[in-house]
Design an enzyme around this catalytic site. Sequence first.
Site, PDB file in Angstrom:
ATOM      1  N   GLU A 194      16.384 -25.999  12.978  1.00 40.13           N
ATOM      2  CA  GLU A 194      15.416 -25.032  13.189  1.00 40.13           C
ATOM      3  C   GLU A 194      15.268 -23.757  12.391  1.00 40.13           C
ATOM      4  O   GLU A 194      14.608 -22.837  12.773  1.00 40.13           O
ATOM      5  CB  GLU A 194      15.207 -24.922  14.697  1.00 40.13           C
ATOM      6  N   LYS A 245       3.711 -28.254  24.399  1.00 37.04           N
ATOM      7  CA  LYS A 245       3.897 -29.113  23.027  1.00 37.04           C
ATOM      8  C   LYS A 245       3.130 -30.301  23.002  1.00 37.04           C
ATOM      9  O   LYS A 245       2.953 -30.849  23.801  1.00 37.04           O
ATOM     10  CB  LYS A 245       5.282 -29.870  23.125  1.00 37.04           C
TER      11      LYS A 245
END
Length: 434
Positions: free
Chosen positions: A210, A343
């Site tokens: 990430e 999400k």
Amino acid sequence: MSILKVHAREIFDSRGNPTVEVDLFTAKGLFRAAVPSGASTGIYEALELRDNDKTRYMGKGVSKAVEHINKTIAPALVSKKLNVVEQEKIDKLMIEMDGTENKSKFGANAILGVSLAVCKAGAVEKGVPLYRHIADLAGNAEVILPVPAFNVINGGSHAGNKLAMQEFMILPVGAENFREAMRIGAEVYHNLKNVIKEKYGKDATNVGDEGGFAPNILENKEALELLKNAIGKAGYSDKVVIGMDVAASEFYRSGKYDLDFKSPDDPSRYITPDELANLYKSFIRDYPVVSIEDPFDQDDWEAWQKFTASAGIQVVGDDLTVTNPKRIAKAVSEKSCNCLLLKVNQIGSVTESLQACKLAQSNGWGVMVSHRSGETEDTFIADLVVGLCTGQIKTVAPCRSERLAKYNQILRIEEELGSKAKFAGRSFRNPLAK
């Protein structure tokens, strides 16, 4: 305007795994959407359909999901001549055709790919920007630019170091606008790189899935110390606060927690939920920690409830709630947390994502929109976070272009809004409060 053609294909995400991309055509043109995927996934999430054919992509191919779109979903949507602005109708049709509780027939990745493409087409059909179309679908009269939560130190399942807790984030809440928040985030990130390099050597500044750093530290407190140091060096101690994603389900062991779970197993070092809660409280006392995500296991309801009642900060449910309205309703009634991590691929359609967001907001919760660790260049969630007015977005360090794509899109939106742009700032937990 009805859908003329839908075509799906396998593309690659930021980890080199296949994922689903959908092209949707109307008389106004081509609309393309790609689906992200997560590494640490909650057991209550909608099913991401993988081929499990070990001879191809280590079983991670998505050719079945692609085939479900091309052979079943596409012909149905084209023949029904539904207008692309009818998001809910189209999503409902796909969910009914799938017919399972967790989208396991077509795969949430198939349904979501089409759902995202429909949403993009609907915006152009209406002649408005995507964020405005999303705001309309959600019933929001205004739009708000979010505070970015930069995940700059990685541990847990995202990193090969000893660190148990998965993400350590910086939130530039004291910025005047989104562009300044980006600048602060980038400057702290570069200062952090130098701080880590000086203390642990150059190879400690390699980045994880990430874009964050994963220095080989064991103590979670050390990560907070590094952040505090970098924030101070950058000159932003008054403008930046800290958030964490513990992802505690990853190190939950029969009622207790193992903060050294990447070493050989040793039950004598496990700690109780109360001991873990006290550790968090020491972090809140000694550092500007304002938000903790997934502090306990996804089924340790009692620990969540006790902590949320006493911690006085934002407690974010991700694995606990998995963007699922049923889980959110339970967490609301049990007062388990006070913020939803949203999400889109956990629930698998735009309509259900909006419903989950509205359910959380109507119960006084905050909402943080989030990327997944396996991302693509698709920027849908940038428009989503602005349109839903959630005030906070997590799409990681200002590093790796699949992450920056989202931030850059929000910069463009801020520029387009001009003097009408509103930045959540210190009100990031409830930006719509009057």
